[in-house]
Motif scaffolding. Structure first.
Motif, PDB file in Angstrom:
ATOM      1  N   LEU A  57       0.743  -1.140  -0.065  1.00 59.96           N
ATOM      2  CA  LEU A  57      -0.103   0.197   0.040  1.00 59.96           C
ATOM      3  C   LEU A  57       0.840   1.089  -0.049  1.00 59.96           C
ATOM      4  O   LEU A  57       0.573   2.604  -0.480  1.00 59.96           O
ATOM      5  CB  LEU A  57      -1.063  -0.188   1.592  1.00 59.96           C
ATOM      6  CG  LEU A  57      -2.113  -1.136   1.158  1.00 59.96           C
ATOM      7  CD1 LEU A  57      -2.878  -1.373   2.303  1.00 59.96           C
ATOM      8  CD2 LEU A  57      -3.357  -0.790  -0.079  1.00 59.96           C
ATOM      9  N   ILE A  58       1.854   1.328   0.672  1.00 58.80           N
ATOM     10  CA  ILE A  58       3.062   2.473   0.666  1.00 58.80           C
ATOM     11  C   ILE A  58       3.848   2.814  -0.706  1.00 58.80           C
ATOM     12  O   ILE A  58       3.621   3.415  -0.792  1.00 58.80           O
ATOM     13  CB  ILE A  58       3.454   1.945   1.669  1.00 58.80           C
ATOM     14  CG1 ILE A  58       2.878   2.056   2.985  1.00 58.80           C
ATOM     15  CG2 ILE A  58       5.715   3.292   1.483  1.00 58.80           C
ATOM     16  CD1 ILE A  58       3.929   2.238   4.477  1.00 58.80           C
ATOM     17  N   PHE A  59       4.194   1.763  -0.955  1.00 56.29           N
ATOM     18  CA  PHE A  59       4.337   1.181  -2.184  1.00 56.29           C
ATOM     19  C   PHE A  59       3.734   2.051  -3.672  1.00 56.29           C
ATOM     20  O   PHE A  59       4.274   2.802  -4.327  1.00 56.29           O
ATOM     21  CB  PHE A  59       5.324   0.207  -2.754  1.00 56.29           C
ATOM     22  CG  PHE A  59       5.717  -0.364  -4.261  1.00 56.29           C
ATOM     23  CD1 PHE A  59       7.071  -0.111  -4.274  1.00 56.29           C
ATOM     24  CD2 PHE A  59       5.152  -0.466  -4.913  1.00 56.29           C
ATOM     25  CE1 PHE A  59       8.319  -0.156  -5.300  1.00 56.29           C
ATOM     26  CE2 PHE A  59       6.043  -0.657  -6.269  1.00 56.29           C
ATOM     27  CZ  PHE A  59       7.876  -0.822  -6.493  1.00 56.29           C
ATOM     28  N   VAL A  60       2.471   2.083  -3.914  1.00 55.17           N
ATOM     29  CA  VAL A  60       2.320   2.695  -4.991  1.00 55.17           C
ATOM     30  C   VAL A  60       1.486   3.478  -4.926  1.00 55.17           C
ATOM     31  O   VAL A  60       1.504   4.833  -5.420  1.00 55.17           O
ATOM     32  CB  VAL A  60       0.032   1.553  -5.227  1.00 55.17           C
ATOM     33  CG1 VAL A  60       1.231  -0.029  -5.256  1.00 55.17           C
ATOM     34  CG2 VAL A  60      -0.693   1.237  -3.782  1.00 55.17           C
ATOM     35  N   GLN A  61       1.967   4.497  -3.437  1.00 61.14           N
ATOM     36  CA  GLN A  61       1.745   5.436  -3.462  1.00 61.14           C
ATOM     37  C   GLN A  61       1.931   6.653  -4.257  1.00 61.14           C
ATOM     38  O   GLN A  61       1.132   8.324  -4.644  1.00 61.14           O
ATOM     39  CB  GLN A  61       1.861   6.134  -2.119  1.00 61.14           C
ATOM     40  CG  GLN A  61       1.119   5.856  -1.056  1.00 61.14           C
ATOM     41  CD  GLN A  61       1.419   6.220   1.017  1.00 61.14           C
ATOM     42  OE1 GLN A  61       2.908   7.116   1.348  1.00 61.14           O
ATOM     43  NE2 GLN A  61       0.693   5.190   1.796  1.00 61.14           N
ATOM     44  N   PRO A  62       3.598   6.709  -4.518  1.00 59.23           N
ATOM     45  CA  PRO A  62       4.445   5.506  -4.288  1.00 59.23           C
ATOM     46  C   PRO A  62       5.992   6.371  -3.458  1.00 59.23           C
ATOM     47  O   PRO A  62       5.851   7.160  -3.348  1.00 59.23           O
ATOM     48  CB  PRO A  62       5.199   5.523  -5.836  1.00 59.23           C
ATOM     49  CG  PRO A  62       5.136   6.787  -6.591  1.00 59.23           C
ATOM     50  CD  PRO A  62       3.852   7.278  -5.755  1.00 59.23           C
ATOM     51  N   ASP A  63       5.659   5.102  -2.497  1.00 60.38           N
ATOM     52  CA  ASP A  63       6.807   5.735  -1.943  1.00 60.38           C
ATOM     53  C   ASP A  63       8.107   4.455  -1.511  1.00 60.38           C
ATOM     54  O   ASP A  63       7.589   3.547  -0.582  1.00 60.38           O
ATOM     55  CB  ASP A  63       6.129   6.314  -0.129  1.00 60.38           C
ATOM     56  CG  ASP A  63       6.930   6.595   0.702  1.00 60.38           C
ATOM     57  OD1 ASP A  63       8.541   6.861   0.636  1.00 60.38           O
ATOM     58  OD2 ASP A  63       6.758   7.633   1.669  1.00 60.38           O
ATOM     59  N   LEU A  64       9.028   4.418  -2.230  1.00 59.50           N
ATOM     60  CA  LEU A  64      10.031   3.915  -2.008  1.00 59.50           C
ATOM     61  C   LEU A  64      10.772   3.724  -1.055  1.00 59.50           C
ATOM     62  O   LEU A  64      11.372   2.987  -0.636  1.00 59.50           O
ATOM     63  CB  LEU A  64      11.046   3.790  -3.802  1.00 59.50           C
ATOM     64  CG  LEU A  64      11.887   2.591  -3.129  1.00 59.50           C
ATOM     65  CD1 LEU A  64      11.562   1.684  -4.277  1.00 59.50           C
ATOM     66  CD2 LEU A  64      12.933   3.320  -4.743  1.00 59.50           C
ATOM     67  N   GLY A  65      11.039   4.543  -0.327  1.00 62.14           N
ATOM     68  CA  GLY A  65      12.301   5.411   0.281  1.00 62.14           C
ATOM     69  C   GLY A  65      11.350   4.381   1.502  1.00 62.14           C
ATOM     70  O   GLY A  65      11.540   3.550   2.409  1.00 62.14           O
ATOM     71  N   MET A  66      10.337   4.614   2.129  1.00 59.75           N
ATOM     72  CA  MET A  66       9.683   3.791   3.063  1.00 59.75           C
ATOM     73  C   MET A  66       9.434   2.837   3.467  1.00 59.75           C
ATOM     74  O   MET A  66       9.164   1.965   4.196  1.00 59.75           O
ATOM     75  CB  MET A  66       7.708   5.008   3.106  1.00 59.75           C
ATOM     76  CG  MET A  66       7.058   4.948   4.556  1.00 59.75           C
ATOM     77  SD  MET A  66       8.384   5.328   5.971  1.00 59.75           S
ATOM     78  CE  MET A  66       8.117   6.373   6.211  1.00 59.75           C
ATOM     79  N   SER A  67       9.039   1.565   1.943  1.00 59.70           N
ATOM     80  CA  SER A  67       8.837   0.920   1.326  1.00 59.70           C
ATOM     81  C   SER A  67       9.774  -0.011   1.844  1.00 59.70           C
ATOM     82  O   SER A  67       9.890  -0.963   2.796  1.00 59.70           O
ATOM     83  CB  SER A  67       8.648   0.958   0.674  1.00 59.70           C
ATOM     84  OG  SER A  67       7.127   1.094  -1.050  1.00 59.70           O
TER      85      SER A  67
END
Length: 369
Positions: free
Chosen positions: A153-163
């Motif tokens: 769910l975080i990856f599709v925000q997208p937020d690679l760093g937090m993932s």
């Protein structure tokens, strides 16, 4: 009859002092970073407000037995997942990403920031409940599903760093819980394969950041500009810096997003190596040391895992934030803990320290309440 000693006698004031000093230093540097930018002039005051709110939350959470949180771990987990679903469905779009939920016209929160802390609580209890199954590969796969749902769910925000941060948190906690070496070898091989499969799914700007890092000679001038300005800022700071609010790259507007992603470069330029960079690193080192001390003192596996998970978050964010400022790592959206501007980030970090204090204050089995 003797009264029961207060659990507050275990409260770590050295940890609290380091957190407050680092936050205060960060607010001073944010003030310098936004000088001459009217659109951002309110940020230092807002950061002070968030720091006060965070301090209240820290004390309130420390007063509550963390085992009340672990006993409600499924409810917390479901709440985190639902908040991330809400971001995907109805989150606020900004800078090519959808990471925030707008609460009021002037207030928005980033659920992934809260999730990184709350999932240490839920995952710690999940692992503690299944400690007797750690030797089974099926259990390892189940932990991947557990952490994989919020990561997706975080990856599709997208937020690679937090993932990636969530993956690091998962690995550190499951390793401490007793992950067999053979499981790690299999997962490492899958991770290498998965990286190749996921790369095409990255947003264009994320791929640009990676290619810029790997091959700066072929990058566009705009993509490489801020990275070069960060290098100039750090290289020109010297031992003692150019002086507070006297940085050329920062005050003349050459260095962008200097109050968030590139605040370390600005600190080094204005305050120098000795009075800037090393002060920040030393305070973060003290915070990590005091947190890991709690892990050593705790006799409860869930409490130990929570504290180690929080330490992993702080270390990884610090490593990545400084690494991208000195061009050792690609640029990400991860900020420097307690220093960079950000309400959700700062409040959740104070929340994390409150949970650490709660574990410390109840390090002995007889200390409840």
């Amino acid at each position: 009859m003797l009264s029961k000693p207060s659990v507050w006698r275990y409260f770590d004031y050295w940890l609290l002092a380091a957190v407050i000093l680092l936050t205060g230093f960060g607010i001073l540097m944010i003030r310098s970073a936004v000088t001459g930018a009217p659109a951002f002039e309110a940020l230092p005051g807002q950061q002070i407000l968030w720091a006060v709110v965070g301090l209240v939350i820290l004390v309130a959470v420390a007063a509550v037995d963390y085992r009340y949180l672990t006993s409600a771990h499924w409810y917390i987990y479901v709440g985190v997942v639902l908040s991330l679903v809400l971001v995907v469905v109805a989150g606020q779009l900004g800078n090519e990403t959808r990471r925030w939920i707008q609460i009021t016209p002037t207030l928005r929160i980033q659920p992934s920031e809260f999730g990184r802390v709350l999932l240490t609580v839920t995952f710690a209890q999940f692992l503690a409940n299944r400690q007797h199954l750690m030797g089974r590969f099926s259990n390892t796969l189940l932990t991947l599903v557990y952490i994989g749902i919020p990561i997706a769910l975080i990856f599709v925000q997208p937020d690679l760093g937090m993932s990636i941060l969530f993956i690091v948190m998962w690995f550190v906690m499951i390793w401490l819980a007793g992950l067999p070496l053979s499981h790690f070898a299999v997962l490492a091989a899958v991770a290498v394969l998965g990286t190749g499969l996921l790369y095409p799914l990255l947003a264009d700007y994320q791929r640009d950041r990676i290619t810029t890092f790997l091959n700066p000679a072929e990058a566009s001038e705009d993509d490489i500009f801020n990275i070069e300005q960060a290098e100039i800022s750090i290289g020109s700071g010297g031992y003692f810096g150019k002086g507070y609010m006297q940085g050329t790259q920062s005050q003349l507007g050459f260095l962008r997003v200097q109050h968030t992603d590139f605040i370390f470069s600005m600190i080094t330029e204005e305050m120098g190596l000795l009075l800037g960079s090393l002060v920040v690193i030393a305070l973060l080192g003290i915070i990590l040391w005091r947190i890991l001390r709690v892990a050593l003192l705790s006799h409860d596996l869930a409490g130990k895992l929570i504290v180690v998970g929080i330490a992993a978050i702080l270390f990884f964010q610090t490593f990545v934030s400084i690494g991208m400022n000195v061009r050792l790592l690609p640029v990400t959206g991860l900020t420097l803990p307690f220093v960079s501007y950000g309400g959700s980030s700062l409040v959740t970090l104070f929340l994390a320290i409150g949970i650490v204090q709660s574990v410390l204050m109840r390090q002995r089995k007889q200390d409840f309440g």
